[in-house]
Every structure is written in structure tokens, then in C-alpha cells.
Design an enzyme around this catalytic site. Structure first.
Site, PDB file in Angstrom:
ATOM      1  N   ASP A 138      29.650  22.476  68.904  1.00 11.03           N
ATOM      2  CA  ASP A 138      29.540  23.765  69.617  1.00 11.03           C
ATOM      3  C   ASP A 138      29.807  23.537  71.107  1.00 11.03           C
ATOM      4  OD1 ASP A 138      25.959  24.153  70.292  1.00 11.03           O
ATOM      5  OD2 ASP A 138      27.138  22.322  69.984  1.00 11.03           O
ATOM      6  N   ASP A 157      29.064  18.081  73.981  1.00 14.28           N
ATOM      7  CA  ASP A 157      30.025  18.043  72.872  1.00 14.28           C
ATOM      8  C   ASP A 157      31.379  17.561  73.391  1.00 14.28           C
ATOM      9  OD1 ASP A 157      28.095  20.434  72.642  1.00 14.28           O
ATOM     10  OD2 ASP A 157      28.716  20.179  70.576  1.00 14.28           O
ATOM     11  N   HIS A 187      23.753  13.938  75.102  1.00  7.80           N
ATOM     12  CA  HIS A 187      23.154  13.856  73.766  1.00  7.80           C
ATOM     13  C   HIS A 187      24.192  13.628  72.658  1.00  7.80           C
ATOM     14  CE1 HIS A 187      19.446  15.579  75.498  1.00  7.80           C
ATOM     15  NE2 HIS A 187      20.215  16.453  76.086  1.00  7.80           N
ATOM     16  N   ASP A 188      25.185  14.472  72.595  1.00  7.15           N
ATOM     17  CA  ASP A 188      26.100  14.464  71.438  1.00  7.15           C
ATOM     18  C   ASP A 188      26.932  13.190  71.353  1.00  7.15           C
ATOM     19  OD1 ASP A 188      26.822  18.041  71.660  1.00  7.15           O
ATOM     20  OD2 ASP A 188      25.165  16.934  70.754  1.00  7.15           O
TER      21      ASP A 188
HETATM   22  O1  RIB Z   1      19.565  19.485  72.388  1.00  2.95           O
HETATM   23  C1  RIB Z   1      20.857  19.019  72.692  1.00  2.95           C
HETATM   24  C2  RIB Z   1      21.861  19.645  71.794  1.00  2.95           C
HETATM   25  O2  RIB Z   1      21.865  21.051  71.991  1.00  2.95           O
HETATM   26  C3  RIB Z   1      23.303  19.192  72.096  1.00  2.95           C
HETATM   27  O3  RIB Z   1      24.052  19.244  70.913  1.00  2.95           O
HETATM   28  C4  RIB Z   1      23.790  20.236  73.057  1.00  2.95           C
HETATM   29  O4  RIB Z   1      25.224  20.391  72.986  1.00  2.95           O
HETATM   30  C5  RIB Z   1      23.117  21.457  72.537  1.00  2.95           C
HETATM   31  O5  RIB Z   1      23.925  21.967  71.502  1.00  2.95           O
HETATM   32 CA    CA Z   2      26.215  20.360  70.839  1.00  2.00          CA
END
Ligand code: RIB
Ligand code: CA
Length: 308
Positions: free
Chosen positions: A9, A14, A234-235
Site C-alpha cells: 500500500d 513500501d 518497516h516494510d
Molecule cells: O505499521 C507500519 C505499516 O503500516 C507499514 O506497512 C506502513 O506502510 C503502514 O502501512
Molecule cells: Ca505498507
């Protein structure tokens, strides 16, 4: 070569995950990118995926849009984090090519069916597409080589004290995914928050030519970068796990997703008191942060050499 299908997303982190995948072309064969409504609406996550595919020179990788909303009509978005466009204040060149025919759910099922045991499903947004794919064809849990998600947490949330955003955005979908019968590789906030862009890391991204025109401003929009810490990508942890699982320590657990709690909806309730055979998840509990950044920046440097 490892084959991956990335459901996302975009979304700033991402985008940095897709850049990591694009820069790892000698190790990863990206068989497709599917999009889902999440950080921003589906139209925007899909537009961002199309723009990123061309900006990151990902070639003919199909981009297939999926679910606009969660299984239940309760929309959660994160434009306050990723900006109204979903990519902060970064404006990428208008893409020349559009989406592939069809829906992401069918693409996921048909792609896994055609190459059983070979493709790792990487999900870094709400799990709506993945859940609908499981419901359409339960055998995908056998056909997928692995399912690796960025989502959840066994300590605390980010969107609220209990829930991480991807899980909160569609708890019903997350529950279906964790109950489907595969062993979910769960990269939760417990490790992804350690993937934070410090000044030293950002300085390694600055000399990367055209790629730095995405990486640097997007990261700076995502959060305050300091010598001690900064925004967590994160991703990218989910893609890094596919590239080198040894970067992480993972522990078997039973994960249940709360769908009814007034204050805990979307919480990934994680029980480590299980033997491996009773687990539905391998939950990441540690990350080798220096090696993670060497992997990520190394891939970005390879990609930058291609982009100029
Ligand atoms: O909590 C982090 C996640 O939420 C990641 O995937 C960020 O892109 C959001 O989608
Ligand atoms: Ca994401």
C-alpha cells in the site's frame, strides 16, 4: 533466485521496500506487485506502485490492483503519516504504463497455482487481498513457498497502544490469514522499529544519484532523522527477511488477532508458550541492525548504478 510477489500500500516505507527489492535483482525475481487500500486509498497506492515500477526500473513486473477497502466497512488510513499522495512530498515522473488486467486476488491465486512451492508472498499492507485469496482458494497456503508480512507486534501498537496499522486497517482479514494453516513469518513493530534511519544512514543514501531524489525526501517526510534515531522503514524488513532470514531471530508462536475488543481491536495477541508444531507464526524478536543497513544500502547502491 527467489521469486516474490509483493502486496503493498505505497506508502513511503513500501516504496523503500520496493527499492530494496529492485536493487536486489541478482537475488529476487519479482513476479508481481499487487496493491491494496491502506496508507492511502487504492487509487493512490496503485498510482504510486505504477510510478515506482518505472522510477525503480522494475521492467515488466505486473502491477495488479486489489481491494479498495477492508472486509468490514470501517476505513483506517495513514495519510497523516505518508502524506495525501502516499509518498510524502515526492513527485515521481508520470508512469507510461498502466495496471494489468484483473484483480489482485485472482492474480495472487493464479500466480501461486502456476508455480507451487516457488513464490514467497510478501505482504506489507493490510491483509485484505491475502485473506480474500485464501477464501477463494485455501490451497494457496500450500502453494506459497512462504508468507512474510510486515505487521503486528507482541509488545505495543503504533496506530494506537494496542494495534499496529496493517492489522488495525483490516483485523478480520488478518485473523483469516493467521488462521489459514500456513506459518506466517511475522515482522512486527518489535523488530521493524529498530530499522530506523539515523543521520548516518541517511548520509549513505545521499550520494545515490536519481534514487536519492526518492529516498532522502521521502525518509525526511516520514519522520525526524537524528543521530540517535529516525523514521523506521518497516516494510523493508519484510523484503530483507526474504533476502537474508539470518538477519532476524524468529520464535514460534500462536498469534490470534483481536477483532472485537473496544480498545484492542487489531491487536496481535502473541503466545510464545508453544512447541513449533503448534505454532501458526514465526515471530521476529531481534534484528541485526548494522547488517540490515549494509544489505539495504548495498542494494540501493546497485540500483543507483543502474538508474544514474
Ligand atoms: O505499521 C507500519 C505499516 O503500516 C507499514 O506497512 C506502513 O506502510 C503502514 O502501512
Ligand atoms: Ca505498507
Amino acid at each position: 533466485m527467489k521469486k516474490v510477489l509483493i502486496d503493498c500500500d505505497p506508502g513511503i516505507d513500501d516504496a523503500l521496500a520496493l527499492a530494496l527489492a529492485a536493487g536486489s535483482a541478482d537475488h529476487l525475481d519479482i513476479v508481481g506487485i499487487t496493491t491494496v487500500g491502506g496508507n492511502v486509498d487504492l487509487e493512490l497506492t496503485t498510482a504510486n506502485a505504477l510510478a515506482l515500477r518505472e522510477f525503480l526500473a522494475m521492467g515488466q513486473v505486473p502491477v495488479v490492483p486489489g481491494s479498495a477497502g477492508a472486509l468490514l466497512p470501517r476505513t483506517v488510513r495513514a495519510a497523516h503519516v505518508h502524506g495525501t499522495s502516499g509518498l510524502g512530498d515526492v513527485v515521481l515522473p508520470e508512469p507510461q504504463r498502466g495496471v494489468s488486467e484483473g484483480h489482485a486476488v485472482d492474480f495472487i491465486v493464479e500466480t501461486l497455482k502456476a508455480d507451487p512451492g516457488e513464490i514467497t508472498l510478501v505482504a506489507v499492507g493490510p491483509l485484505t487481498n491475502i485473506a480474500l485469496a485464501v477464501r477463494r482458494e485455501p490451497r494457496i497456503v500450500e502453494w506459497a513457498r512462504d508468507l512474510v508480512i510486515m505487521g503486528g507486534s507482541y509488545t505495543r501498537g503504533n496506530h494506537n497502544p494496542a494495534a499496529e496499522f496493517n492489522m488495525l486497517a483490516d483485523p478480520e482479514a488478518a485473523a483469516i490469514v493467521f488462521e489459514a494453516g500456513w506459518t506466517v513469518r511475522m515482522l512486527g513493530l518489535d523488530v521493524t522499529l529498530k530499522a530506523s534511519v539515523t543521520t548516518a544512514v541517511l548520509d549513505r543514501m545521499r550520494p545515490l544519484g536519481r534514487l536519492s531524489e526518492l529516498l532522502v525526501p521521502a525518509t525526511q517526510f516520514y519522520g525526524m532523522v537524528t543521530a540517535e534515531g529516525g523514521p523506521a522503514i518497516h516494510d523493508a524488513c519484510a523484503v530483507a527477511y526474504v533476502l537474508d532470514p539470518e538477519l532476524f531471530t524468529c520464535v514460534p508462536a500462536v498469534v490470534n488477532v483481536e477483532t472485537a475488543g473496544q480498545y484492542t481491536r487489531g491487536m496481535t495477541v502473541t503466545d510464545f508458550r508453544v512447541a513449533e508444531q503448534g505454532a501458526n507464526a514465526l515471530v521476529a524478536t531481534s534484528l541485526d541492525v548494522p547488517r540490515f543497513w549494509d544489505l539495504v544500502v548495498g542494494a540501493y547502491e546497485k540500483l543507483a548504478a543502474r538508474l544514474g
